[in-house]
Design an enzyme around this catalytic site. Structure first.
Site, PDB file in Angstrom:
ATOM      1  N   LYS A 186      13.079   3.648  65.685  1.00 29.04           N
ATOM      2  CA  LYS A 186      12.197   3.346  66.913  1.00 29.04           C
ATOM      3  C   LYS A 186      12.351   4.019  67.800  1.00 29.04           C
ATOM      4  CE  LYS A 186      13.291   0.523  70.302  1.00 29.04           C
ATOM      5  NZ  LYS A 186      12.106   1.361  71.446  1.00 29.04           N
ATOM      6  N   CYS A 294      16.654  16.766  78.190  1.00 25.46           N
ATOM      7  CA  CYS A 294      18.549  16.889  78.492  1.00 25.46           C
ATOM      8  C   CYS A 294      18.639  17.898  78.824  1.00 25.46           C
ATOM      9  CB  CYS A 294      19.119  16.117  77.472  1.00 25.46           C
ATOM     10  SG  CYS A 294      18.548  16.658  75.701  1.00 25.46           S
TER      11      CYS A 294
HETATM   12  P1  NDP Z   1      16.989   5.387  77.147  1.00 21.15           P
HETATM   13  O1  NDP Z   1      18.309   4.850  77.137  1.00 21.15           O
HETATM   14  O2  NDP Z   1      16.016   4.598  78.625  1.00 21.15           O
HETATM   15  O3  NDP Z   1      15.929   5.491  75.622  1.00 21.15           O
HETATM   16  C1  NDP Z   1      15.769   6.066  74.734  1.00 21.15           C
HETATM   17  C2  NDP Z   1      15.358   4.479  73.268  1.00 21.15           C
HETATM   18  O4  NDP Z   1      16.850   3.319  73.247  1.00 21.15           O
HETATM   19  C3  NDP Z   1      14.090   3.684  73.724  1.00 21.15           C
HETATM   20  O5  NDP Z   1      13.671   3.526  71.953  1.00 21.15           O
HETATM   21  C4  NDP Z   1      14.940   2.449  74.250  1.00 21.15           C
HETATM   22  O6  NDP Z   1      13.193   1.718  73.878  1.00 21.15           O
HETATM   23  C5  NDP Z   1      16.158   1.867  73.325  1.00 21.15           C
HETATM   24  N1  NDP Z   1      16.840   1.568  74.188  1.00 21.15           N
HETATM   25  C6  NDP Z   1      17.070   0.688  75.250  1.00 21.15           C
HETATM   26  N2  NDP Z   1      17.985  -0.268  75.256  1.00 21.15           N
HETATM   27  C7  NDP Z   1      18.669  -0.235  74.045  1.00 21.15           C
HETATM   28  C8  NDP Z   1      19.618  -1.095  73.557  1.00 21.15           C
HETATM   29  N3  NDP Z   1      20.088  -1.621  74.253  1.00 21.15           N
HETATM   30  N4  NDP Z   1      19.571  -0.895  71.815  1.00 21.15           N
HETATM   31  C9  NDP Z   1      18.989   0.150  71.180  1.00 21.15           C
HETATM   32  N5  NDP Z   1      17.986   0.987  71.945  1.00 21.15           N
HETATM   33  C10 NDP Z   1      17.496   0.545  72.935  1.00 21.15           C
HETATM   34  O7  NDP Z   1      16.258   6.882  77.601  1.00 21.15           O
HETATM   35  P2  NDP Z   1      15.056   7.563  77.831  1.00 21.15           P
HETATM   36  O8  NDP Z   1      13.573   7.469  76.655  1.00 21.15           O
HETATM   37  O9  NDP Z   1      14.679   7.269  79.583  1.00 21.15           O
HETATM   38  O10 NDP Z   1      14.864   8.750  77.903  1.00 21.15           O
HETATM   39  C11 NDP Z   1      16.048   9.599  78.540  1.00 21.15           C
HETATM   40  C12 NDP Z   1      17.163  10.053  77.970  1.00 21.15           C
HETATM   41  O11 NDP Z   1      17.119  10.424  77.029  1.00 21.15           O
HETATM   42  C13 NDP Z   1      18.015  10.506  78.897  1.00 21.15           C
HETATM   43  O12 NDP Z   1      19.540  10.124  79.828  1.00 21.15           O
HETATM   44  C14 NDP Z   1      17.980  12.233  78.724  1.00 21.15           C
HETATM   45  O13 NDP Z   1      19.261  13.240  79.126  1.00 21.15           O
HETATM   46  C15 NDP Z   1      18.046  11.384  76.866  1.00 21.15           C
HETATM   47  N6  NDP Z   1      18.175  12.657  76.705  1.00 21.15           N
HETATM   48  C16 NDP Z   1      18.545  13.400  75.795  1.00 21.15           C
HETATM   49  C17 NDP Z   1      18.774  14.196  74.642  1.00 21.15           C
HETATM   50  C18 NDP Z   1      19.667  15.020  73.918  1.00 21.15           C
HETATM   51  O14 NDP Z   1      19.524  15.793  72.690  1.00 21.15           O
HETATM   52  N7  NDP Z   1      21.001  15.082  74.269  1.00 21.15           N
HETATM   53  C19 NDP Z   1      17.534  15.050  74.190  1.00 21.15           C
HETATM   54  C20 NDP Z   1      16.646  13.882  75.078  1.00 21.15           C
HETATM   55  C21 NDP Z   1      16.265  13.262  75.946  1.00 21.15           C
HETATM   56  P3  NDP Z   1      13.483   0.103  74.538  1.00 21.15           P
HETATM   57  O15 NDP Z   1      13.208   0.120  76.184  1.00 21.15           O
HETATM   58  O16 NDP Z   1      12.662  -0.649  73.911  1.00 21.15           O
HETATM   59  O17 NDP Z   1      15.351  -0.400  73.984  1.00 21.15           O
END
Ligand code: NDP
Length: 487
Positions: A186, A294
């Site tokens: 997803k 991140c």
């Molecule tokens: P989000 O947490 O907003 O979204 C990540 C994914 O989660 C999306 O696919 C989103 O899709 C999905 N999602 C959102 N709500 C739900 C839910 N309730 N259940 C299941 N899936 C859900 O992150 P961003 O895309 O904005 O990315 C930025 C964040 O990612 C930052 O906090 C960054 O630090 C972190 N990050 C961490 C990394 C690591 O390796 N530690 C690497 C890269 C980024 P949808 O909204 O359509 O559901």
């Protein structure tokens, strides 16, 4: 499925399926133009994808590792072959600069498939020395041999963030598939098109139907439905609030978790540091994908004696970075992914100003009429308790805090809920190592922002649970099974 102005479909059980809930536009963050329409999966379609992965698990988990490695190597070859088509697609949906899109967004994805094709054929079982067992009412005594065998977990939901759509996906599915799991991916709602195109490439490479499924959606419904479905594991990379929610839901079904979450990386710059190297390292927060990383060293913790030199050099660095059209060869800072993300960054900047942070450079938008840009921003005079020192920007913003001794530096570095990636800059290798060991952070770079991709990667505290990276990534997608026998 090769142009960027079309409506895409879901990939379920080896078929391209019309989405039950319509389609939504994918917008180029630089031009604000629609570049394609992504399918909106219904919860039932998400469950269909899980059913398909479940059905494929039995045969895929029993294939020989060498067969899995062969398919994965073929995926790598085809990604290479389609590189010139994938780079523009992923560039357009992420807004990444040409430099980042061509060197990172696709090549790192290819490299991950090749890496896990290599790891797939290694023996990951652990033989244990036989143990003398006394006779009990349970069984006769004897010498009992044992093996800790690695088994695939089952059906893995791979939920990824927007910053590196192909790379994040590959970091999950390559080790998961290598270990014999099947997956439902997803991708992030903002930029799922290259991942959908990838599914076609994986099928062309010979990945059997059902082993990989891709569902997309514009809101949290499809991700939520996936976490609630009949899966065995969630591998999630994204924000800490979403990760927390996923962990709560997954916990009810005892689903295995790998969570790679947010970060607020500290770069500790000691008085003996090579200030130029520290400036380049910290400046990568602006120069690399506009800070949407991140692991970025977004908090510079600087010894008071080198503060002025450091801030002046860092400000100079920020001023020469060209902001603008990501397709221009000399652009270093492109747009953020969306107007919403820019709004988040600007709102946190506003709080920073109210709480007394001093804007040394940036803090505003460049004079560009379209695109979600924020200028590289440097905030000085920041205290550890300020919101800008505690919360993630996920944008081109660096904050500077000052310290007087090593203990204070370590306390400041450890003083956020996060613990993903920290950096230490010092000429004293002993101090670098000593400080690294005191940092409550999953990863520490000493005098470098470079990574070793065989090292385990993951977070302490609210930055996540579990490790991926190298062989640790492969192990994350396995269950240990003990097998014992009389010798
Ligand atoms: P989000 O947490 O907003 O979204 C990540 C994914 O989660 C999306 O696919 C989103 O899709 C999905 N999602 C959102 N709500 C739900 C839910 N309730 N259940 C299941 N899936 C859900 O992150 P961003 O895309 O904005 O990315 C930025 C964040 O990612 C930052 O906090 C960054 O630090 C972190 N990050 C961490 C990394 C690591 O390796 N530690 C690497 C890269 C980024 P949808 O909204 O359509 O559901």
């Amino acid at each position: 499925m090769t142009t960027t102005d079309q409506t895409y479909r879901l990939f379920i059980d080896g078929e391209w399926i019309e989405p039950a809930a319509g389609a939504y536009p994918i917008v180029n963050p630089a031009t604000e133009q629609v570049i394609g329409r992504a399918p909106e999966a219904s919860p039932d379609q998400v469950r269909d994808a899980v059913t398909s992965a479940r059905a494929a698990f039995k045969s895929w988990s029993r294939t020989k590792p060498a067969e899995r490695a062969e398919v994965m190597n073929r995926i790598g070859e085809l990604l290479d072959k389609y590189n010139d088509e994938l780079v523009p697609l992923v560039q357009a949906e992420t807004g990444a600069t040409q430099r980042v899109a061509s060197t990172m967004q696709v090549p790192v994805c290819i490299e991950r498939f090749r890496r896990y094709a290599r790891h797939a054929v290694e023996n990951h079982d652990i033989p244990l020395p036989p143990q003398v067992a006394q006779a009990t009412p349970l069984a006769p005594g004897g010498l009992i041999g044992a093996l800790a065998a690695r088994q695939p977990v089952g059906v893995v939901a791979c939920i990824t963030p927007y910053n590196f759509p192909l790379v994040n996906m590959a970091g999950k599915i390559a080790p998961a598939l290598a270990m014999g799991n099947t997956v439902v991916v997803k991708p992030a709602p903002q930029d799922p098109l290259a991942v959908l195109r990838f599914a076609e490439i994986a099928a062309e490479a010979g990945l059997p139907r059902g082993v990989l499924n891709v569902v997309t959606g514009s809101g949290a419904d499809s991700g939520q439905a996936l976490v609630e479905a009949d899966i065995d594991m969630v591998s999630f990379t994204g924000s800490t609030p979403v990760g927390t929610k996923i962990a709560e839901t997954a916990g009810r079904g005892m689903k295995r978790l790998l969570l790679e979450l947010g970060g607020k990386g500290a770069a500790v710059v000691f008085e003996d540091a090579d200030v130029g190297a520290a400036v380049t390292g910290v400046g990568s927060t602006w120069a690399f994908h506009s800070g949407q990383i991140c692991t970025a060293p977004t908090r510079a913790l600087v010894h008071r004696s080198v503060h002025d030199e450091f801030v002046s050099k860092l400000a100079g660095f920020a001023k020469v970075l060209k902001v603008g059209d990501p397709l221009a060869a000399d652009t270093v800072v492109g747009p953020l992914i969306s107007d919403t993300q820019r709004g988040r960054v600007e709102s946190l900047l506003g709080v920073g100003r109210e709480q007394g942070a001093e804007v040394v450079v940036g803090g505003d938008r460049p004079d560009i009429s379209t695109g979600y840009y924020v200028n590289p921003t440097l905030l000085d005079g920041v205290r550890g308790d300020m919101k800008v020192a505690q919360e993630e920007f996920f944008g081109p913003v660096v904050v500077v805090l000052t310290f007087d001794d090593e203990d204070e530096a370590v306390d400041l570095a450890n003083g956020t809920p996060f613990g993903l990636y920290d950096y230490v800059y010092t000429a004293d290798a002993g101090r670098g190592y000593r400080v690294a060991r005191q940092l409550r952070s999953g990863n520490v770079g000493i005098n470098t922002a470079q990574r070793n991709h065989e090292a385990p990667f993951g977070g302490f505290k609210m930055s996540g649970v579990g490790r991926d990276g190298g062989v640790f990534g492969l192990h994350a997608y396995s269950e240990l099974q003990s097998i014992v026998w009389p010798s």
